[in-house]
Write a protein that holds these residues in place. Sequence first.
Motif, PDB file in Angstrom:
ATOM      1  N   UNK A  33       0.832  -1.195   0.000  1.00 22.08           N
ATOM      2  CA  UNK A  33       0.000   0.000   0.000  1.00 22.08           C
ATOM      3  C   UNK A  33       0.874   1.256   0.000  1.00 22.08           C
ATOM      4  N   UNK A  34       0.574   2.225  -0.867  1.00 20.55           N
ATOM      5  CA  UNK A  34       1.323   3.486  -0.815  1.00 20.55           C
ATOM      6  C   UNK A  34       0.769   4.405   0.274  1.00 20.55           C
ATOM      7  N   UNK A  35       1.639   5.249   0.811  1.00 23.11           N
ATOM      8  CA  UNK A  35       1.219   6.247   1.797  1.00 23.11           C
ATOM      9  C   UNK A  35       2.115   7.465   1.646  1.00 23.11           C
ATOM     10  N   UNK A  36       1.539   8.648   1.828  1.00 22.05           N
ATOM     11  CA  UNK A  36       2.303   9.896   1.699  1.00 22.05           C
ATOM     12  C   UNK A  36       2.208  10.692   2.997  1.00 22.05           C
ATOM     13  N   UNK A  37       3.359  11.054   3.534  1.00 21.50           N
ATOM     14  CA  UNK A  37       3.444  11.980   4.660  1.00 21.50           C
ATOM     15  C   UNK A  37       3.712  13.346   4.044  1.00 21.50           C
ATOM     16  N   UNK A  46      -1.902  15.292  13.842  1.00 18.76           N
ATOM     17  CA  UNK A  46      -1.518  14.070  13.138  1.00 18.76           C
ATOM     18  C   UNK A  46      -1.948  14.071  11.676  1.00 18.76           C
ATOM     19  N   UNK A  47      -2.672  15.065  11.247  1.00 14.72           N
ATOM     20  CA  UNK A  47      -3.365  15.013   9.963  1.00 14.72           C
ATOM     21  C   UNK A  47      -2.490  14.614   8.776  1.00 14.72           C
ATOM     22  N   UNK A  48      -1.262  15.085   8.725  1.00 12.04           N
ATOM     23  CA  UNK A  48      -0.449  14.873   7.519  1.00 12.04           C
ATOM     24  C   UNK A  48       0.849  14.121   7.783  1.00 12.04           C
ATOM     25  N   UNK A  49       1.043  13.651   9.009  1.00 10.52           N
ATOM     26  CA  UNK A  49       2.359  13.134   9.375  1.00 10.52           C
ATOM     27  C   UNK A  49       2.369  11.729   9.953  1.00 10.52           C
ATOM     28  N   UNK A  50       1.244  11.000   9.878  1.00 10.16           N
ATOM     29  CA  UNK A  50       1.207   9.680  10.518  1.00 10.16           C
ATOM     30  C   UNK A  50       0.573   8.617   9.633  1.00 10.16           C
ATOM     31  N   UNK A  51       0.826   7.382  10.010  1.00 13.79           N
ATOM     32  CA  UNK A  51       0.189   6.218   9.399  1.00 13.79           C
ATOM     33  C   UNK A  51      -0.462   5.421  10.521  1.00 13.79           C
ATOM     34  N   UNK A  52      -1.742   5.135  10.383  1.00 12.68           N
ATOM     35  CA  UNK A  52      -2.463   4.264  11.304  1.00 12.68           C
ATOM     36  C   UNK A  52      -2.735   2.949  10.590  1.00 12.68           C
ATOM     37  N   UNK A  53      -2.400   1.827  11.204  1.00 10.50           N
ATOM     38  CA  UNK A  53      -2.698   0.532  10.601  1.00 10.50           C
ATOM     39  C   UNK A  53      -4.156   0.135  10.754  1.00 10.50           C
ATOM     40  N   UNK A  54      -4.815   0.644  11.800  1.00 11.52           N
ATOM     41  CA  UNK A  54      -6.214   0.281  12.059  1.00 11.52           C
ATOM     42  C   UNK A  54      -7.030   1.509  12.427  1.00 11.52           C
ATOM     43  N   UNK A  55      -8.324   1.408  12.249  1.00  7.78           N
ATOM     44  CA  UNK A  55      -9.208   2.497  12.667  1.00  7.78           C
ATOM     45  C   UNK A  55      -9.213   2.621  14.187  1.00  7.78           C
ATOM     46  N   UNK A  63      -0.710   6.427  16.561  1.00  6.80           N
ATOM     47  CA  UNK A  63      -0.180   6.108  15.231  1.00  6.80           C
ATOM     48  C   UNK A  63       0.857   4.997  15.281  1.00  6.80           C
ATOM     49  N   UNK A  64       0.948   4.273  14.174  1.00  5.31           N
ATOM     50  CA  UNK A  64       1.930   3.206  14.063  1.00  5.31           C
ATOM     51  C   UNK A  64       3.246   3.714  13.476  1.00  5.31           C
ATOM     52  N   UNK A  65       3.184   4.780  12.706  1.00  4.35           N
ATOM     53  CA  UNK A  65       4.386   5.375  12.135  1.00  4.35           C
ATOM     54  C   UNK A  65       4.187   6.883  12.062  1.00  4.35           C
ATOM     55  N   UNK A  66       5.168   7.628  12.558  1.00  4.61           N
ATOM     56  CA  UNK A  66       5.103   9.093  12.594  1.00  4.61           C
ATOM     57  C   UNK A  66       6.329   9.647  11.877  1.00  4.61           C
ATOM     58  N   UNK A  76      11.531   8.531  11.273  1.00  8.94           N
ATOM     59  CA  UNK A  76      10.271   7.852  11.511  1.00  8.94           C
ATOM     60  C   UNK A  76      10.294   7.385  12.950  1.00  8.94           C
ATOM     61  N   UNK A  77       9.151   7.448  13.594  1.00  8.41           N
ATOM     62  CA  UNK A  77       9.035   7.021  14.980  1.00  8.41           C
ATOM     63  C   UNK A  77       7.813   6.124  15.102  1.00  8.41           C
ATOM     64  N   UNK A  78       7.882   5.186  16.018  1.00 11.25           N
ATOM     65  CA  UNK A  78       6.732   4.366  16.372  1.00 11.25           C
ATOM     66  C   UNK A  78       6.688   4.305  17.892  1.00 11.25           C
ATOM     67  N   UNK A  79       5.710   3.623  18.431  1.00 11.62           N
ATOM     68  CA  UNK A  79       5.574   3.488  19.891  1.00 11.62           C
ATOM     69  C   UNK A  79       5.527   4.854  20.556  1.00 11.62           C
ATOM     70  N   UNK A  80       4.473   5.583  20.300  1.00 14.65           N
ATOM     71  CA  UNK A  80       4.361   6.951  20.799  1.00 14.65           C
ATOM     72  C   UNK A  80       3.946   7.028  22.264  1.00 14.65           C
ATOM     73  N   UNK A  81       3.540   5.929  22.860  1.00 13.24           N
ATOM     74  CA  UNK A  81       3.206   5.894  24.277  1.00 13.24           C
ATOM     75  C   UNK A  81       4.402   5.334  25.042  1.00 13.24           C
TER      76      UNK A  81
END
Length: 181
Positions: A33-37, A46-55, A63-66, A76-81
């Motif tokens: 799947x393509x995704x654009x930040x 988060x509107x333009x800077x993240x990827x969510x794998x699930x709703x 987010x799963x990827x920031x 890129x960062x993950x694990x934001x908590x």
Amino acid sequence: MKISATLSVAVLLLLAHAATAATDTLPDLYKITPHKFTALYTRGDFAFSVLFLTSNNAGYDAPDLVYFGTNSSCEFKSATSVIDQAFFTMLGPRVPLESLSADSVLRESAEWRFNTVPVYEGATYGLVENKQDMQSIVVFNVTSAGPCGSPVGITYSVLFFRYIEQSTRAPGFGWSKHPRA
């Protein structure tokens, strides 16, 4: 009475989690799947800077990827908590996602980075997430990246995904607790 109230709360929480997981949009495994930040992450936007794998993750602002950084260093960062864990590995330059599997990501990776990885055009990364309520393995190629802060394109594929339902855990856990003799 106290035990009954505690059990009632536990049952309600379990039912709420089950209902959320049942209505969640799960990722399609092995689909590229393509995704654009389009912008760097700024606090609360988060509107333009993240990827969510699930709703479900989107609903919890997890987010799963920031895509974040300063003007000189983008990552890129993950694990934001603070209770989440994420590990990245560099799989090589321009590795076709079709050639990767969950097994190859875990077994053939020589170096792992905790929680962040630099943004390099052409790089292929593996991401292993271990969040409080879910786990995933994701691979992605950075398909386009200009100077830090400019839009970044990736293609990604989810190789593994599962929700974790907590049933029993050892009592007394605390993130800041230390072992004792």
